[in-house]
Design a protein around this motif. Sequence first.
Motif, PDB file in Angstrom:
ATOM      1  N   UNK A  29       0.745  -1.306  -0.081  1.00  0.00           N
ATOM      2  CA  UNK A  29      -0.020   0.161  -0.106  1.00  0.00           C
ATOM      3  C   UNK A  29       0.913   1.212  -0.114  1.00  0.00           C
ATOM      4  N   UNK A  30       2.131   1.224   0.647  1.00  0.00           N
ATOM      5  CA  UNK A  30       3.099   2.218   0.424  1.00  0.00           C
ATOM      6  C   UNK A  30       3.651   2.500  -0.901  1.00  0.00           C
ATOM      7  N   UNK A  31       3.514   1.685  -1.962  1.00  0.00           N
ATOM      8  CA  UNK A  31       4.010   1.638  -3.314  1.00  0.00           C
ATOM      9  C   UNK A  31       2.883   1.990  -4.371  1.00  0.00           C
ATOM     10  N   UNK A  32       2.825   3.187  -4.777  1.00  0.00           N
ATOM     11  CA  UNK A  32       1.757   3.422  -5.679  1.00  0.00           C
ATOM     12  C   UNK A  32       1.858   2.905  -6.851  1.00  0.00           C
ATOM     13  N   UNK A  33       2.782   2.033  -7.325  1.00  0.00           N
ATOM     14  CA  UNK A  33       2.682   1.260  -8.482  1.00  0.00           C
ATOM     15  C   UNK A  33       1.839   0.034  -8.343  1.00  0.00           C
ATOM     16  N   UNK A  34       1.309  -0.292  -7.108  1.00  0.00           N
ATOM     17  CA  UNK A  34       0.775  -1.628  -6.870  1.00  0.00           C
ATOM     18  C   UNK A  34      -0.637  -1.341  -6.158  1.00  0.00           C
ATOM     19  N   UNK A  35      -1.635  -2.260  -6.439  1.00  0.00           N
ATOM     20  CA  UNK A  35      -2.844  -2.133  -5.711  1.00  0.00           C
ATOM     21  C   UNK A  35      -3.481  -3.533  -5.198  1.00  0.00           C
ATOM     22  N   UNK A  36      -3.450  -3.916  -4.068  1.00  0.00           N
ATOM     23  CA  UNK A  36      -4.122  -5.381  -3.832  1.00  0.00           C
ATOM     24  C   UNK A  36      -5.370  -5.462  -4.055  1.00  0.00           C
ATOM     25  N   UNK A  37      -5.734  -6.244  -4.918  1.00  0.00           N
ATOM     26  CA  UNK A  37      -7.345  -6.498  -5.221  1.00  0.00           C
ATOM     27  C   UNK A  37      -7.995  -7.518  -4.362  1.00  0.00           C
ATOM     28  N   UNK A  38      -7.170  -8.141  -3.646  1.00  0.00           N
ATOM     29  CA  UNK A  38      -7.806  -9.387  -3.019  1.00  0.00           C
ATOM     30  C   UNK A  38      -6.737 -10.110  -2.172  1.00  0.00           C
ATOM     31  N   UNK A  39      -7.203 -10.821  -1.233  1.00  0.00           N
ATOM     32  CA  UNK A  39      -6.171 -11.684  -0.450  1.00  0.00           C
ATOM     33  C   UNK A  39      -6.864 -12.868   0.108  1.00  0.00           C
ATOM     34  N   UNK A  40      -6.264 -14.180  -0.174  1.00  0.00           N
ATOM     35  CA  UNK A  40      -7.006 -15.184   0.362  1.00  0.00           C
ATOM     36  C   UNK A  40      -6.181 -16.087   1.124  1.00  0.00           C
TER      37      UNK A  40
END
Length: 432
Positions: A29-40
């Motif tokens: 979340x601190x890296x603007x190049x990525x976004x977490x769309x889900x976690x299982x």
Amino acid sequence: MQASTEGPVPVAICGAHRLFRDALAAALSAVPEFTVVGAVADPVDLLPLCRLRAPELVLCCADDVPGAALSALAAVRVRCAGARLILIYQELSPDDMAASREAGVDTLIPWSHGLDALLIVLARHHAALRPAGRADGPAPDPPAVLSDREQEVVTLLAAGHPVGRIAELLGVANRVVENHKRRIYQKLAVSSQSHLVARAATLGLIGRHPPVARPSHRPGAVPLVVLHGADDEVRHDVVAALLAAHLPFVVDGPGNPRAELERAHPGPVILVAVDPATTDWMGLTRTGTSMLLVRSTPVSRDETLAALAHGVVGVLAAAQVGTVLVPALYLAAAGHLTLEPVTGAALAAGGVRWGEADGLPELTVRESDILRSIAHGHTVRQTARSLGIAVKTVENTQARLFRKLSARNRAGALATAHALGLLELLDEPPRP
């Protein structure tokens, strides 16, 4: 499936341990190049998540036996041919290596390399997925994938908002929200709002918070650990965990330029105090420095409350340092609190229930049964029938459950339970 060439790279995470998933999501979340769309948690749920959110990067953490993780990644490769697959492993046999190649895994990273190495690998994948000068625009979402608007509707439904309120918040007509809701039900294969929330929670589609703004820290910077405590076996274990994760640290003590290092370090500074006396908690931290407490003996109720009152952001059992310390450091850097179960047991031994001590609700067996039934999408009558109790009993117990979770309805109760980690304790079927 065609990937977008604009915006942050969507990332899906799979790992059995919630602390690992939360820590990795907090770091990304601190890296603007990525976004977490889900976690299982379960590899079985990874393919449904990928179908719904179309990630371009899939991070899967395997346990001691990586067979389930590799099978899941092989299925993802068939479904999402363009996705980059990354497997984080503890140990791989020659057969596992061959299975990794067959599954189409792009990158293998051992646990021992740490999060810093993972971020470097992710940056390389980002450069390949978002080459400079490319601006073709995002590809349209395939029919089975949740759109961004549908994801917004899922989040608002999970918060317990009715259709009218969702329409007002999104600035659209009620019928538009109803249409979105119908398509969401079809895509998640659910038949009720409570079932939708439970399924969305399992896939990590709800409960994600916006990145914590830390303008003084370079995005993605690793924490600097200041180690305080006697030179004993517990501190040696802490040092071993830090070295394995390649995290920078300095031992606090006379002659060490701690203040200068803190000022020079571009990321967060976290003080790890090993078996300190209660009086040591006061005056150890400085402005901008968080503190984790590592204890080799049970922590009493009064000690825990005193620690939290004096800025401690984590209490860890020394026996679990090897697996818990590094994720707890990244969670602390993102502003989260980590309390290991041993602390809860100690609080209970001191006469205070775990839920009372830190604000977490403590559910009775029957309330847990009701919550589990809600998560399965059952109506009140179905719940009463499956548990062999009266409908009125279900309604009364459900009302108490709602009050404990500060929820207005079944969907809101599920969303809160997911955020507090209560749903993961409800894997067993309801007891009659």
